[in-house]
Design a protein around this motif. Structure first.
Motif, PDB file in Angstrom:
ATOM      1  N   ASP A  11       0.923  -1.437  -0.010  1.00 29.68           N
ATOM      2  CA  ASP A  11      -0.039  -0.049   0.034  1.00 29.68           C
ATOM      3  C   ASP A  11       0.887   1.394  -0.042  1.00 29.68           C
ATOM      4  OD1 ASP A  11      -2.128  -1.747  -0.118  1.00 29.68           O
ATOM      5  OD2 ASP A  11      -2.637  -1.424   2.211  1.00 29.68           O
ATOM      6  N   GLU A  12       1.994   1.370   0.880  1.00 27.86           N
ATOM      7  CA  GLU A  12       2.946   2.426   0.763  1.00 27.86           C
ATOM      8  C   GLU A  12       3.485   2.535  -0.632  1.00 27.86           C
ATOM      9  OE1 GLU A  12       4.602   5.887   2.272  1.00 27.86           O
ATOM     10  OE2 GLU A  12       3.023   4.522   3.417  1.00 27.86           O
ATOM     11  N   LYS A  13       3.940   1.634  -1.313  1.00 24.76           N
ATOM     12  CA  LYS A  13       4.496   1.677  -2.477  1.00 24.76           C
ATOM     13  C   LYS A  13       3.574   2.114  -3.401  1.00 24.76           C
ATOM     14  CE  LYS A  13       7.532  -2.235  -2.040  1.00 24.76           C
ATOM     15  NZ  LYS A  13       8.212  -3.637  -2.654  1.00 24.76           N
ATOM     16  N   LYS A  14       2.220   1.807  -3.451  1.00 20.54           N
ATOM     17  CA  LYS A  14       1.330   2.310  -4.283  1.00 20.54           C
ATOM     18  C   LYS A  14       1.030   3.957  -4.112  1.00 20.54           C
ATOM     19  CE  LYS A  14      -1.111  -1.992  -5.331  1.00 20.54           C
ATOM     20  NZ  LYS A  14      -2.365  -2.610  -5.054  1.00 20.54           N
ATOM     21  N   GLU A  15       0.897   4.374  -2.864  1.00 22.89           N
ATOM     22  CA  GLU A  15       0.882   5.591  -2.342  1.00 22.89           C
ATOM     23  C   GLU A  15       2.209   6.659  -2.934  1.00 22.89           C
ATOM     24  OE1 GLU A  15      -1.106   8.898  -1.460  1.00 22.89           O
ATOM     25  OE2 GLU A  15      -1.882   6.806  -1.042  1.00 22.89           O
ATOM     26  N   LYS A  25       6.148  14.003 -13.956  1.00 22.10           N
ATOM     27  CA  LYS A  25       7.360  14.382 -14.401  1.00 22.10           C
ATOM     28  C   LYS A  25       8.283  12.989 -14.921  1.00 22.10           C
ATOM     29  CE  LYS A  25       7.745  18.504 -11.942  1.00 22.10           C
ATOM     30  NZ  LYS A  25       8.744  19.190 -10.984  1.00 22.10           N
ATOM     31  N   LEU A  26       7.832  11.649 -14.618  1.00 25.29           N
ATOM     32  CA  LEU A  26       8.698  10.602 -14.910  1.00 25.29           C
ATOM     33  C   LEU A  26       7.530   9.600 -15.645  1.00 25.29           C
ATOM     34  CD1 LEU A  26       9.978   9.662 -11.456  1.00 25.29           C
ATOM     35  CD2 LEU A  26      11.147  10.551 -13.312  1.00 25.29           C
ATOM     36  N   PRO A  27       8.193   8.784 -16.697  1.00 27.12           N
ATOM     37  CA  PRO A  27       7.641   7.702 -17.515  1.00 27.12           C
ATOM     38  C   PRO A  27       7.010   6.672 -16.403  1.00 27.12           C
ATOM     39  CG  PRO A  27       9.605   7.784 -18.043  1.00 27.12           C
ATOM     40  CD  PRO A  27       9.661   8.915 -17.326  1.00 27.12           C
ATOM     41  N   LEU A  28       6.035   6.136 -16.734  1.00 28.48           N
ATOM     42  CA  LEU A  28       5.567   5.040 -15.866  1.00 28.48           C
ATOM     43  C   LEU A  28       6.350   4.072 -15.603  1.00 28.48           C
ATOM     44  CD1 LEU A  28       1.782   4.783 -17.318  1.00 28.48           C
ATOM     45  CD2 LEU A  28       2.786   6.084 -15.121  1.00 28.48           C
ATOM     46  N   GLU A  29       7.316   3.648 -16.449  1.00 26.52           N
ATOM     47  CA  GLU A  29       8.322   2.473 -16.578  1.00 26.52           C
ATOM     48  C   GLU A  29       9.323   2.906 -15.398  1.00 26.52           C
ATOM     49  OE1 GLU A  29       7.544   4.011 -19.459  1.00 26.52           O
ATOM     50  OE2 GLU A  29       6.618   2.584 -20.742  1.00 26.52           O
ATOM     51  N   GLU A  30       9.560   4.092 -15.375  1.00 26.01           N
ATOM     52  CA  GLU A  30      10.537   4.596 -14.081  1.00 26.01           C
ATOM     53  C   GLU A  30       9.880   4.424 -12.785  1.00 26.01           C
ATOM     54  OE1 GLU A  30      13.176   7.894 -14.602  1.00 26.01           O
ATOM     55  OE2 GLU A  30      13.006   7.579 -16.971  1.00 26.01           O
ATOM     56  N   ILE A  31       8.673   4.823 -12.653  1.00 22.88           N
ATOM     57  CA  ILE A  31       7.911   4.843 -11.724  1.00 22.88           C
ATOM     58  C   ILE A  31       7.823   3.554 -10.990  1.00 22.88           C
ATOM     59  CG2 ILE A  31       5.700   5.181 -10.605  1.00 22.88           C
ATOM     60  CD1 ILE A  31       5.448   7.538 -12.193  1.00 22.88           C
ATOM     61  N   ALA A  32       7.468   2.441 -11.926  1.00 25.85           N
ATOM     62  CA  ALA A  32       7.384   1.054 -11.678  1.00 25.85           C
ATOM     63  C   ALA A  32       8.974   0.658 -11.081  1.00 25.85           C
ATOM     64  CB  ALA A  32       7.207   0.200 -12.931  1.00 25.85           C
ATOM     65  N   GLU A  33       9.685   0.854 -11.779  1.00 24.97           N
ATOM     66  CA  GLU A  33      11.244   0.619 -11.126  1.00 24.97           C
ATOM     67  C   GLU A  33      11.608   1.386  -9.802  1.00 24.97           C
ATOM     68  OE1 GLU A  33      15.999   1.370 -12.551  1.00 24.97           O
ATOM     69  OE2 GLU A  33      14.349   1.648 -13.990  1.00 24.97           O
ATOM     70  N   TYR A  34      11.308   2.585  -9.698  1.00 22.38           N
ATOM     71  CA  TYR A  34      11.553   3.054  -8.338  1.00 22.38           C
ATOM     72  C   TYR A  34      10.547   2.721  -7.162  1.00 22.38           C
ATOM     73  CZ  TYR A  34      14.132   6.356 -11.273  1.00 22.38           C
ATOM     74  OH  TYR A  34      15.148   7.039 -12.215  1.00 22.38           O
ATOM     75  N   SER A  35       9.659   2.316  -7.642  1.00 29.54           N
ATOM     76  CA  SER A  35       8.377   2.029  -6.520  1.00 29.54           C
ATOM     77  C   SER A  35       8.533   0.572  -6.244  1.00 29.54           C
ATOM     78  CB  SER A  35       7.021   2.427  -6.728  1.00 29.54           C
ATOM     79  OG  SER A  35       6.603   1.757  -8.072  1.00 29.54           O
ATOM     80  N   ASP A  36       9.430  -0.075  -7.244  1.00 28.88           N
ATOM     81  CA  ASP A  36       9.309  -1.807  -7.048  1.00 28.88           C
ATOM     82  C   ASP A  36       7.942  -2.251  -7.016  1.00 28.88           C
ATOM     83  OD1 ASP A  36      10.683  -4.022  -6.675  1.00 28.88           O
ATOM     84  OD2 ASP A  36      10.328  -4.220  -4.422  1.00 28.88           O
ATOM     85  N   LEU A  37       7.115  -1.725  -7.938  1.00 27.85           N
ATOM     86  CA  LEU A  37       5.832  -2.040  -8.492  1.00 27.85           C
ATOM     87  C   LEU A  37       5.859  -2.622  -9.934  1.00 27.85           C
ATOM     88  CD1 LEU A  37       3.486   0.488  -7.043  1.00 27.85           C
ATOM     89  CD2 LEU A  37       3.793  -1.785  -5.972  1.00 27.85           C
ATOM     90  N   GLN A  43       0.436   1.076 -14.401  1.00 31.15           N
ATOM     91  CA  GLN A  43      -0.397   1.523 -15.222  1.00 31.15           C
ATOM     92  C   GLN A  43      -1.802   1.608 -14.966  1.00 31.15           C
ATOM     93  OE1 GLN A  43       0.381   2.464 -18.722  1.00 31.15           O
ATOM     94  NE2 GLN A  43      -1.761   3.114 -18.418  1.00 31.15           N
ATOM     95  N   LYS A  44      -2.273   0.657 -14.110  1.00 32.56           N
ATOM     96  CA  LYS A  44      -3.580   0.579 -13.359  1.00 32.56           C
ATOM     97  C   LYS A  44      -3.772   1.645 -12.440  1.00 32.56           C
ATOM     98  CE  LYS A  44      -6.667  -2.420 -10.659  1.00 32.56           C
ATOM     99  NZ  LYS A  44      -6.840  -3.368  -9.962  1.00 32.56           N
ATOM    100  N   LEU A  45      -2.765   2.191 -11.641  1.00 33.58           N
ATOM    101  CA  LEU A  45      -2.956   3.275 -10.759  1.00 33.58           C
ATOM    102  C   LEU A  45      -3.125   4.559 -11.625  1.00 33.58           C
ATOM    103  CD1 LEU A  45      -0.076   2.556  -8.085  1.00 33.58           C
ATOM    104  CD2 LEU A  45      -2.428   2.286  -7.771  1.00 33.58           C
TER     105      LEU A  45
END
Length: 53
Positions: A11-15, A25-37, A43-45
């Motif tokens: 839940d914290e990672k999703k937040e 400011k970031l592409p979704l791919e980088e957000i996934a990498e940084y958040s470990d999701l 993409q769903k979020l």
């Protein structure tokens, strides 16, 4: 107890990912990498975030 902790961490990672998505400011791919999701989860979020209320 372990499952509860895992859920809390997820839940914290999703937040955190949602906050990054909102900044836009970031592409979704980088957000996934940084958040470990997974990219699918991020993409769903993003899709949920962009839906009108």
């Amino acid at each position: 107890m372990c499952k509860a902790m895992e859920d809390m961490i997820t839940d914290e990672k999703k937040e955190i990912a949602l906050r990054m998505i909102e900044k836009g400011k970031l592409p979704l791919e980088e957000i996934a990498e940084y958040s470990d999701l997974s990219l699918e989860e991020v993409q769903k979020l993003a899709d949920e975030e962009l839906q009108p209320v």
